[in-house]
Design a protein around this motif. Sequence first.
Motif, mmCIF file in Angstrom:
data_model
loop_
_atom_site.group_PDB
_atom_site.id
_atom_site.type_symbol
_atom_site.label_atom_id
_atom_site.label_comp_id
_atom_site.label_asym_id
_atom_site.label_seq_id
_atom_site.Cartn_x
_atom_site.Cartn_y
_atom_site.Cartn_z
ATOM 1 N N VAL A 29 -4.131 13.043 30.203
ATOM 2 C CA VAL A 29 -4.613 12.412 28.978
ATOM 3 C C VAL A 29 -6.145 12.351 28.952
ATOM 4 C CG1 VAL A 29 -4.655 10.255 27.677
ATOM 5 C CG2 VAL A 29 -2.495 11.113 28.583
ATOM 6 N N ILE A 30 -6.749 11.966 30.091
ATOM 7 C CA ILE A 30 -8.216 11.921 30.143
ATOM 8 C C ILE A 30 -8.804 13.310 29.919
ATOM 9 C CG2 ILE A 30 -10.189 11.557 31.693
ATOM 10 C CD1 ILE A 30 -8.680 9.220 32.927
ATOM 11 N N SER B 293 -16.626 13.616 24.747
ATOM 12 C CA SER B 293 -17.239 12.300 24.946
ATOM 13 C C SER B 293 -16.694 11.634 26.200
ATOM 14 C CB SER B 293 -16.972 11.400 23.732
ATOM 15 O OG SER B 293 -17.323 10.063 24.008
ATOM 16 N N ALA B 294 -17.597 11.302 27.145
ATOM 17 C CA ALA B 294 -17.188 10.571 28.339
ATOM 18 C C ALA B 294 -16.742 9.155 27.976
ATOM 19 C CB ALA B 294 -18.337 10.518 29.333
ATOM 20 N N THR B 295 -17.359 8.589 26.934
ATOM 21 C CA THR B 295 -16.993 7.241 26.503
ATOM 22 C C THR B 295 -15.553 7.205 26.009
ATOM 23 O OG1 THR B 295 -19.272 6.769 25.872
ATOM 24 C CG2 THR B 295 -17.563 5.343 24.947
ATOM 25 N N ALA B 296 -15.181 8.211 25.209
ATOM 26 C CA ALA B 296 -13.802 8.275 24.709
ATOM 27 C C ALA B 296 -12.816 8.429 25.862
ATOM 28 C CB ALA B 296 -13.657 9.442 23.727
ATOM 29 N N ALA B 297 -13.173 9.257 26.856
ATOM 30 C CA ALA B 297 -12.298 9.443 28.016
ATOM 31 C C ALA B 297 -12.205 8.156 28.835
ATOM 32 C CB ALA B 297 -12.818 10.590 28.884
ATOM 33 N N TYR C 171 -7.008 12.248 17.369
ATOM 34 C CA TYR C 171 -6.691 12.003 18.784
ATOM 35 C C TYR C 171 -6.471 10.525 19.089
ATOM 36 C CZ TYR C 171 -11.288 10.058 19.884
ATOM 37 O OH TYR C 171 -12.398 9.254 19.930
ATOM 38 N N TYR C 172 -7.018 9.644 18.240
ATOM 39 C CA TYR C 172 -6.912 8.200 18.488
ATOM 40 C C TYR C 172 -5.459 7.706 18.471
ATOM 41 C CZ TYR C 172 -6.695 8.333 13.396
ATOM 42 O OH TYR C 172 -6.355 8.620 12.104
ATOM 43 N N VAL C 173 -4.522 8.503 17.907
ATOM 44 C CA VAL C 173 -3.118 8.067 17.898
ATOM 45 C C VAL C 173 -2.530 8.034 19.313
ATOM 46 C CG1 VAL C 173 -2.767 8.982 15.570
ATOM 47 C CG2 VAL C 173 -2.167 10.397 17.547
ATOM 48 N N LEU C 174 -3.233 8.649 20.278
ATOM 49 C CA LEU C 174 -2.781 8.595 21.664
ATOM 50 C C LEU C 174 -2.839 7.182 22.235
ATOM 51 C CD1 LEU C 174 -4.468 11.713 23.356
ATOM 52 C CD2 LEU C 174 -2.024 11.345 22.983
#
Length: 401
Positions: free
Chosen positions: A28-29, A38-42, A99-102
């Motif tokens: 997932v990451i 984006s490292a922040t998103a990960a 991707y935010y639905v994850l």
Amino acid sequence: MKLNRNFNLLLTGQSLANIGDVLYIVSVIYLIFELTGSATAAAFVPFTITASMFLSNTLTPLLMQRFNLKWLLTGSQMGKTALLILLASLLPQLFLSNYYVLFPVISIVALLDGCANPVTQTLLQHYVKSEQLLKANGITETITQSIQTAMWFVSSSLLIWLSANDLVWLTAALFFLSSLLLCGLESVHITPSKEQSKRQQITQGWQTVSASPVLKRIAWMDVLETVAGTVWIAAILYVFVSDALSAGEQWWGFINGSFFLGLIAGSLFCLRFSDRIEQKLSQFIFLGAVSSSLATILFGLNSLPLLALLLSFLVGVFGQIKNIPQQTVVQTSVPKNQLPMVFTTLGAIGTGTFGVASLMMGVLADAFGIRGVFVLSGILLAAVSLIAYKGRVLLWRTVQE
């Protein structure tokens, strides 16, 4: 130690689930970073998991007093299996725009996972004879840390040959196999001593911990140790390797791997000398804490990459020499029917503290330098050793039925 059938099933089932957990998180990451760059998103993935597990630990007592513990653990794995199948089906349709639905799926998986650890720890007390608990804890920790060490390397390598979606399908298969094994466990049901409201069920663990001198002491030790342990998260350690050691990024992996190898070595030490440790639990808890403190301070002041490898290994070794005897003390400090609430309370304290402390350590590293936070970590562990020393009369095995 002759392992019984229930212990074997529990250990094997949870080991398969632990392998799946690492594969799933890495997948997932990786996918989120590939989509967003984006490292922040990960980084929001572990934050979501921690926050959800804190909530799960808080609410789990409601479930543990209503459902058979075997089926609660099995059901959580079945639920994770269904969610991973859903996730694997969703991944091909994910793009930067959606991707935010994850994150809701990740959160629900973590909610289910949050109840697994306290249930497993409670079942150990029911499936293993009291005099074999330390050995059982040593075996469990050795296998768990070995899986953690190996799978972070293996999962990254698997991404060379398999897609993130393939790894999620593999994880779903592992969770399904885990569920099948856990179905074979003997049933264990916790019966509350008296009728309680939902509020009383949620707060019972907190009341038990606060009323028990030994558990209250261990809770404070856990808080300080959790704060101290946040210096080993990827973001802090990566900066240390770059700024303090002036080494290449590969040394981050070496030092991280050395720390996990130390955890395995510490677990094996406890397993090998379990009879001796059994007689001197409080001394080994103190020894592990004070030695971890010294090794951490030396690590923070060191500038040599090879010495950093040795010191990170020693931090892992001494950490386990403290934690495994401490775990045994917790398991034998209250009656069995109170253990689920105690473990969920200690779990909530740990996850809540870790989430806040991770952010705090980042701020302190920017303000006082990367070496400073490792020295601070060592000072906090010194405080843990002081608490252990002052409570040495309490920190020993007192079997409760």
